[in-house]
Design a protein around this motif. Structure first.
Motif, mmCIF file in Angstrom:
data_model
loop_
_atom_site.group_PDB
_atom_site.id
_atom_site.type_symbol
_atom_site.label_atom_id
_atom_site.label_comp_id
_atom_site.label_asym_id
_atom_site.label_seq_id
_atom_site.Cartn_x
_atom_site.Cartn_y
_atom_site.Cartn_z
ATOM 1 N N SER A 57 0.698 -1.281 0.122
ATOM 2 C CA SER A 57 0.117 0.168 0.041
ATOM 3 C C SER A 57 0.994 1.579 0.384
ATOM 4 C CB SER A 57 -1.159 -0.008 1.103
ATOM 5 O OG SER A 57 -1.445 1.253 1.158
ATOM 6 N N VAL A 60 2.447 2.022 -3.524
ATOM 7 C CA VAL A 60 1.366 3.436 -4.332
ATOM 8 C C VAL A 60 0.982 4.414 -3.634
ATOM 9 C CG1 VAL A 60 -1.362 3.688 -5.280
ATOM 10 C CG2 VAL A 60 -0.644 0.840 -4.849
ATOM 11 N N LEU A 321 -7.616 -4.600 -9.315
ATOM 12 C CA LEU A 321 -6.967 -3.693 -9.441
ATOM 13 C C LEU A 321 -8.023 -2.843 -10.878
ATOM 14 C CD1 LEU A 321 -4.933 -1.287 -9.590
ATOM 15 C CD2 LEU A 321 -4.053 -2.168 -12.417
ATOM 16 N N ASN A 330 -6.650 2.249 -8.587
ATOM 17 C CA ASN A 330 -7.195 2.147 -7.076
ATOM 18 C C ASN A 330 -6.610 0.513 -6.803
ATOM 19 O OD1 ASN A 330 -8.674 2.263 -4.710
ATOM 20 N ND2 ASN A 330 -10.132 1.903 -5.532
ATOM 21 N N LEU A 331 -6.137 -0.034 -5.685
ATOM 22 C CA LEU A 331 -5.190 -1.842 -5.851
ATOM 23 C C LEU A 331 -6.349 -1.930 -4.148
ATOM 24 C CD1 LEU A 331 -3.825 -3.677 -6.300
ATOM 25 C CD2 LEU A 331 -2.031 -2.496 -5.056
ATOM 26 N N SER A 342 -5.166 4.201 -3.029
ATOM 27 C CA SER A 342 -5.328 4.564 -4.482
ATOM 28 C C SER A 342 -4.181 5.498 -4.895
ATOM 29 C CB SER A 342 -6.448 5.006 -4.832
ATOM 30 O OG SER A 342 -6.621 6.100 -3.713
ATOM 31 N N TYR A 343 -4.440 5.975 -6.239
ATOM 32 C CA TYR A 343 -3.690 7.330 -6.327
ATOM 33 C C TYR A 343 -4.775 7.949 -7.146
ATOM 34 C CZ TYR A 343 0.021 10.378 -9.104
ATOM 35 O OH TYR A 343 0.568 11.397 -9.221
#
Length: 526
Positions: A57, A60, A321, A330-331, A342-343
């Motif tokens: 996490s 990311v 994903l 979003n993972l 998330s990014y």
């Protein structure tokens, strides 16, 4: 013993980074993260799978701060290569050659407005290079911008720490507005002291005394509208207060009100307005884009944060994903656990506005192919060590927050509350600061410790909204010692291995801020 094992890694980190021959952050932070991993595994009996999921996490999550830093460095390089930085410097020197005026206009009022628009550490990223371009020492500029960027933070990014930071407490809109009012009042009082302490990192007490009238006028030009707006709204106090304050500070400086003449600096040759406008275009574009993408009433903010699915698929044992229509990566269900990361590709201020502004400015300034290549390669070279440091910090934070009610950060917070009893209001802000130190965010500090503050206030019969206001103020003042912010500003200014030295310097104004917050809180509670 749980308290000892919770706090020991933090003590180790502070010792490593602040001792005489301090360990660089890109070594100290990963090492501390490894210590926290071992402690969680052996003492807190955490599931290895959950710890590993939190590490993934963090991999990311680290792209949020590192892409912002990269964008800020890239823009700074463009301003240098294009010559725009020299034009802006000469223009600011023509407004006033007085260094105090320049520091208050850029380091205080300008940064105040940028914090209100964006947050995410962008005030220091934008203001600090301008001040260095004016000839101020980079390390001292880093100290000043970190300390200055505290008063507006509770209302940063259009009020996110207030309206989102306490979203999980089920408070009414009236309660949020009251928390905002109380936060603004505490910040207003601290505002008379903190900018002066920040100035002291660069100028002498004699210069401060001689220019005190201008300093105070510049301070109140931001904080008075900030305080008044907070009575009716918790989104715009910093943004509009900063814009009003910046305008008034420039007018005051032009009129030499409250300023002494500095014999060491004289105004330069007048710069044509068109040349100034062209040089300021990247900065003006940056501000405009930040505002229109952060004010949710304009509609773009919702579009850039849209979670409507565009694509989703499985990465097998790694997790699920997905990609939204706003390109949010979003993972979820990392390693089969509840951990996610998330990014926000379009909302994080990296591609928009930094990279976008750079791409627009390349043809504007007619940069050559070799200049553009050097700009990007230099940026890439400068973010390698910050990447490692920030990754270590985020892994450490993720694991410190692992364990629910028995997480190390919760144990530390509860121990502080138990030790103070009914005098908690005197220490409430320091718990907020601890949250920012860990997470690098006033918003995350409020999300993490808001529940503890709520519980303490209810069980001790304290004023709930005042307690939460002190939490928010603490989260703001904690920005001064936040590892993420320190790494970011050092990376942008090209400062190496100075993080520990900076913490030793900024912790004093942070403690002063905490004392002011405690005193005001005590008076308000009486």
């Amino acid at each position: 013993m749980s308290l000892f094992f919770s706090i020991a890694p933090i003590v180790l980190l502070i010792w490593m980074m602040t001792k005489r021959q301090g360990v660089p952050s890109y070594l100290a932070l990963p090492l501390t993260a490894a210590v926290v991993y071992v402690v969680q595994l052996l003492w807190f009996d955490s599931a290895p799978l959950l710890l590993h999921a939190n590490i993934i996490s963090a991999l990311v999550a680290v792209f949020t701060p590192i892409t912002i830093i990269a964008g800020a460095i890239l823009l700074n390089k463009l301003m240098q290569i294009s010559g725009a930085e020299n034009v802006v410097r000469n223009w600011l020197e023509n407004i006033s050659p007085n260094p105090v005026a320049q520091l208050m206009i850029i380091g205080w009022a300008f940064a105040f407005m940028i914090e209100g628009a964006s947050g995410f550490g962008t005030p220091a990223a934008i203001a600090a290079p301008i001040l260095v371009g004016l000839g101020f020492n980079p390390l001292r500029v880093a100290l000043l911008t970190l300390v200055m960027n505290s008063v507006p933070v509770s209302f940063g990014a259009v009020g996110t720490p207030t309206w989102f930071g306490f979203a999980n407490l089920g408070l009414s809109d009236g309660d949020l507005l009251d928390i905002g009012r109380l936060s603004a009042l505490i910040h207003f009082v601290a505002g008379f002291i903190i900018p002066i302490l920040a100035l002291r990192f660069i100028v002498s007490w004699q210069q401060i005394r001689h220019n005190l009238v201008f300093i105070l006028l510049s301070i109140v030009s931001c904080t008075v509208p900030y305080l008044l707006l907070a009575q009716v709204n918790y989104e715009f106090p910093a943004l509009l207060g900063g814009a009003i304050g910046l305008t008034l500070s420039v007018l005051l400086a032009r009129s030499r009100i409250g300023l002494t003449n500095d014999p060491a600096k004289t105004p330069g040759t007048a710069i044509a307005f068109g040349l100034v406008l062209k040089a300021m275009t990247p900065t003006l574009l940056l501000i405009a884009i930040l505002i229109v993408t952060r004010v949710h009433q304009l509609g773009l903010k919702a579009l850039l944060n849209s979670t409507a699915p565009l694509w989703q698929g499985s990465l097998g044992w790694l997790g699920e994903l997905s990609l939204s229509k706003a390109l949010i990566i979003n993972l979820q269900q990392v390693l089969g656990t509840s951990v996610s990361a998330s990014y926000k590709t379009l909302y994080v201020p990296a591609l928009i506005p930094f990279l976008l502004v750079v791409l627009i400015s390349i043809p504007l300034f007619r940069l050559s192919g070799s200049q553009v290549r050097n700009m990007f390669s230099d940026t890439a070279a400068r973010i390698s060590k910050p990447f490692i440091a920030l990754l270590g910090a985020l892994i450490m934070v993720n694991m410190m927050m692992q364990g629910g009610d028995h997480a190390p950060v919760i144990i530390i917070g509860q121990a502080l509350a138990d030790a103070t009893g009914t005098g908690w209001l005197l220490f409430s802000a320091f718990l907020g600061a601890l949250g920012s130190f860990f997470s690098g965010s006033n918003t995350v500090s409020n999300l993490t410790f808001g529940g503890i503050q709520h519980s303490i206030a209810v069980s001790s019969g304290l004023n709930l909204n005042l307690t939460l206001a002190l939490q928010s103020v603490g989260g703001a003042m904690g920005n001064m010692v936040c590892i993420n912010n320190i790494i970011a500003v050092c990376s942008i200014l090209g400062i190496s291995n100075a993080e520990g030295k900076i913490i030793r310097k900024t912790v004093l104004p942070m403690l002063a801020y905490g004392v002011i917050a405690a005193a005001v809180g005590w008076v308000l509670a009486s």
